[in-house]
Design a protein around this motif. Structure first.
Motif, PDB file in Angstrom:
ATOM      1  N   GLY A 119       0.788  -1.226   0.000  1.00 18.14           N
ATOM      2  CA  GLY A 119       0.000   0.000   0.000  1.00 18.14           C
ATOM      3  C   GLY A 119       0.817   1.271   0.000  1.00 18.14           C
ATOM      4  N   LEU A 120       2.124   1.152   0.205  1.00 11.17           N
ATOM      5  CA  LEU A 120       2.948   2.355   0.359  1.00 11.17           C
ATOM      6  C   LEU A 120       3.431   2.990  -0.945  1.00 11.17           C
ATOM      7  CD1 LEU A 120       4.498   4.382   2.115  1.00 11.17           C
ATOM      8  CD2 LEU A 120       6.350   2.709   2.279  1.00 11.17           C
ATOM      9  N   PRO A 121       3.880   2.241  -1.959  1.00  9.12           N
ATOM     10  CA  PRO A 121       4.665   2.885  -3.018  1.00  9.12           C
ATOM     11  C   PRO A 121       3.985   4.036  -3.760  1.00  9.12           C
ATOM     12  CG  PRO A 121       5.040   0.532  -3.056  1.00  9.12           C
ATOM     13  CD  PRO A 121       3.921   0.765  -2.076  1.00  9.12           C
ATOM     14  N   MET A 122       2.888   3.812  -4.471  1.00  9.00           N
ATOM     15  CA  MET A 122       2.312   4.895  -5.259  1.00  9.00           C
ATOM     16  C   MET A 122       1.811   6.027  -4.381  1.00  9.00           C
ATOM     17  SD  MET A 122      -0.740   5.011  -8.118  1.00  9.00           S
ATOM     18  CE  MET A 122       0.147   4.060  -9.338  1.00  9.00           C
ATOM     19  N   ALA A 123       1.079   5.701  -3.334  1.00  9.29           N
ATOM     20  CA  ALA A 123       0.540   6.744  -2.461  1.00  9.29           C
ATOM     21  C   ALA A 123       1.662   7.486  -1.753  1.00  9.29           C
ATOM     22  CB  ALA A 123      -0.428   6.130  -1.455  1.00  9.29           C
ATOM     23  N   GLY A 124       2.650   6.737  -1.258  1.00  9.82           N
ATOM     24  CA  GLY A 124       3.755   7.373  -0.557  1.00  9.82           C
ATOM     25  C   GLY A 124       4.602   8.237  -1.472  1.00  9.82           C
ATOM     26  N   LEU A 125       4.872   7.748  -2.682  1.00 13.16           N
ATOM     27  CA  LEU A 125       5.646   8.531  -3.639  1.00 13.16           C
ATOM     28  C   LEU A 125       4.889   9.790  -4.063  1.00 13.16           C
ATOM     29  CD1 LEU A 125       7.166   5.710  -5.872  1.00 13.16           C
ATOM     30  CD2 LEU A 125       8.415   7.234  -4.327  1.00 13.16           C
ATOM     31  N   THR A 167       3.845   4.910   8.900  1.00 14.35           N
ATOM     32  CA  THR A 167       3.214   3.597   8.810  1.00 14.35           C
ATOM     33  C   THR A 167       2.108   3.664   7.768  1.00 14.35           C
ATOM     34  OG1 THR A 167       2.275   1.755  10.081  1.00 14.35           O
ATOM     35  CG2 THR A 167       1.460   3.968  10.594  1.00 14.35           C
ATOM     36  N   VAL A 168       1.570   2.523   7.416  1.00 14.59           N
ATOM     37  CA  VAL A 168       0.515   2.445   6.393  1.00 14.59           C
ATOM     38  C   VAL A 168      -0.722   1.852   7.041  1.00 14.59           C
ATOM     39  CG1 VAL A 168      -0.154   1.520   4.139  1.00 14.59           C
ATOM     40  CG2 VAL A 168       2.249   2.117   4.590  1.00 14.59           C
ATOM     41  N   HIS A 169      -1.830   2.577   6.967  1.00 13.56           N
ATOM     42  CA  HIS A 169      -3.097   2.078   7.497  1.00 13.56           C
ATOM     43  C   HIS A 169      -3.802   1.287   6.396  1.00 13.56           C
ATOM     44  CE1 HIS A 169      -6.752   1.972   9.934  1.00 13.56           C
ATOM     45  NE2 HIS A 169      -7.403   2.222   8.808  1.00 13.56           N
ATOM     46  N   VAL A 170      -3.920  -0.019   6.591  1.00 10.41           N
ATOM     47  CA  VAL A 170      -4.619  -0.872   5.628  1.00 10.41           C
ATOM     48  C   VAL A 170      -6.057  -1.038   6.082  1.00 10.41           C
ATOM     49  CG1 VAL A 170      -4.714  -3.149   4.568  1.00 10.41           C
ATOM     50  CG2 VAL A 170      -2.495  -2.058   4.955  1.00 10.41           C
ATOM     51  N   ASP A 171      -6.973  -0.550   5.265  1.00 10.18           N
ATOM     52  CA  ASP A 171      -8.391  -0.575   5.599  1.00 10.18           C
ATOM     53  C   ASP A 171      -9.005  -1.946   5.339  1.00 10.18           C
ATOM     54  OD1 ASP A 171     -10.859   0.466   6.416  1.00 10.18           O
ATOM     55  OD2 ASP A 171     -11.392   1.107   4.396  1.00 10.18           O
ATOM     56  N   GLN A 172      -8.709  -2.511   4.157  1.00 10.47           N
ATOM     57  CA  GLN A 172      -9.289  -3.796   3.779  1.00 10.47           C
ATOM     58  C   GLN A 172      -8.281  -4.610   2.962  1.00 10.47           C
ATOM     59  OE1 GLN A 172     -13.510  -3.905   2.461  1.00 10.47           O
ATOM     60  NE2 GLN A 172     -13.429  -1.683   2.544  1.00 10.47           N
ATOM     61  N   VAL A 173      -8.347  -5.927   3.157  1.00 10.17           N
ATOM     62  CA  VAL A 173      -7.538  -6.866   2.373  1.00 10.17           C
ATOM     63  C   VAL A 173      -8.489  -7.833   1.683  1.00 10.17           C
ATOM     64  CG1 VAL A 173      -5.764  -8.649   2.423  1.00 10.17           C
ATOM     65  CG2 VAL A 173      -5.613  -6.693   3.996  1.00 10.17           C
TER      66      VAL A 173
END
Length: 309
Positions: free
Chosen positions: A123-129, A277-283
């Protein structure tokens, strides 16, 4: 291997789970066994045809990946089989990450930090970049500055809040009231409920990171201090005109996120330092890609939604 593909553009139902041959890594590439895939709004825009970035179908959407190196191709020394990695691939080309196995160039990936689960890493790469390249690369955010982040509890927004705080900024964050506790935990100094309060009441700011666009753009621009900056992440509708920018004496920049292992390494350094950190809402499972796109279309995701094999 299994892969999500589509034969036409359209609503989420065009996504199909099919069998395909596993690709072989070329020079400078690694083959990644997928651990998790990040789902981003751009996936839906490309799938629907609203953003014709990949030309005519068939194609596979997806750009975020976290997993384990299965095979390293010729010329690769930085990674070996068994390494846990993460990255954003190929944008604006085809990343093809909605699959059991994914090819990546070594300049698009970094080692996964121990502080993230594989789902968080995806969940981090595109949103974090997007957040990093906007706040650091475009806004040049400095310690002590006041920054307003719109849609602050979303995928990009909740990472932008943390990055801005790590940079030493005073962070004002718009989101519905039910998400304010999360935003405070992530470092927001002033959560603002956009449903009950006019965000322009927060006073003058040095920078705005606009993840909404439209009329939010012009309203936000008017509270940016002269010499300050508004960064738009909605290039299709910034809500701004050159005349307004000139009149207000501010700077306007538009974000177009690009793969960058160096930038991603700076994000993982923040993770390792306990600042991000990355908040994961749903998997959901890869086979539930249709459902994932329906959830994204509803616009109710807090943090990130990811797929696992």
């Amino acid at each position: 291997m299994r892969v999500i593909t589509q034969q036409a553009v359209g609503d989420p139902a065009v996504l199909e789970l099919v069998e395909a041959a596993c690709p072989e890594p070329g020079y400078g590439q690694v083959l990644i066994r997928t651990g998790a895939v990040g789902v981003n709004p751009v996936d839906a825009h490309v799938r629907s045809g609203a953003l014709p970035m990949l030309g005519e179908p068939p194609f596979t959407v997806g750009w975020d990946i976290a997993g384990t190196v299965e095979t390293a191709g010729p010329g690769v020394s930085a990674f070996v089989a068994g390494d846990e990695v993460m990255g954003m691939l190929a944008l604006p080309g085809a990343g093809n990450t909605y699959a059991d196995y994914v090819l990546a160039s070594v300049n698009e990936i970094v080692s996964k930090p121990a502080g993230l689960t594989v789902e968080q890493a995806a969940g981090l790469p595109m949103a974090g970049l997007t957040a990093w390249q906007s706040l650091v690369g475009l806004a040049h955010l400095q310690p002590g500055q006041r920054v307003l982040v719109h849609r602050a509890a979303g995928g990009v927004g909740h990472l932008a809040v943390q990055i801005a705080k790590a940079l030493g900024a005073h962070v004002i964050a718009t989101a519905s009231a039910g998400k304010h506790d999360l935003l405070r935990r992530l470092g927001a100094d002033e959560p603002v409920d956009y449903r009950t309060r006019d965000f322009t009441e927060v006073g003058s700011v040095d920078a705005v990171f606009d993840l909404v666009g439209g009329e939010y753009g012009a309203r936000s621009a008017r509270i940016v201090a002269p010499g300050g900056v508004l960064v738009s992440a909605c290039p299709q509708d910034t809500g701004l005109t050159p005349e307004l920018i000139t009149e207000l004496g501010i700077r306007h920049a538009v974000t177009f996120v690009h793969p960058s292992a160096p930038d991603l390494a700076r994000l993982t350094a923040l993770v390792q330092a306990g600042r991000l950190t990355v908040h994961v809402d749903q998997v959901l499972s890869l086979a539930e890609a249709v459902k994932a796109h329906e959830i994204v279309a509803a616009g109710a995701v807090t943090g990130k939604l990811v797929l696992v094999p």
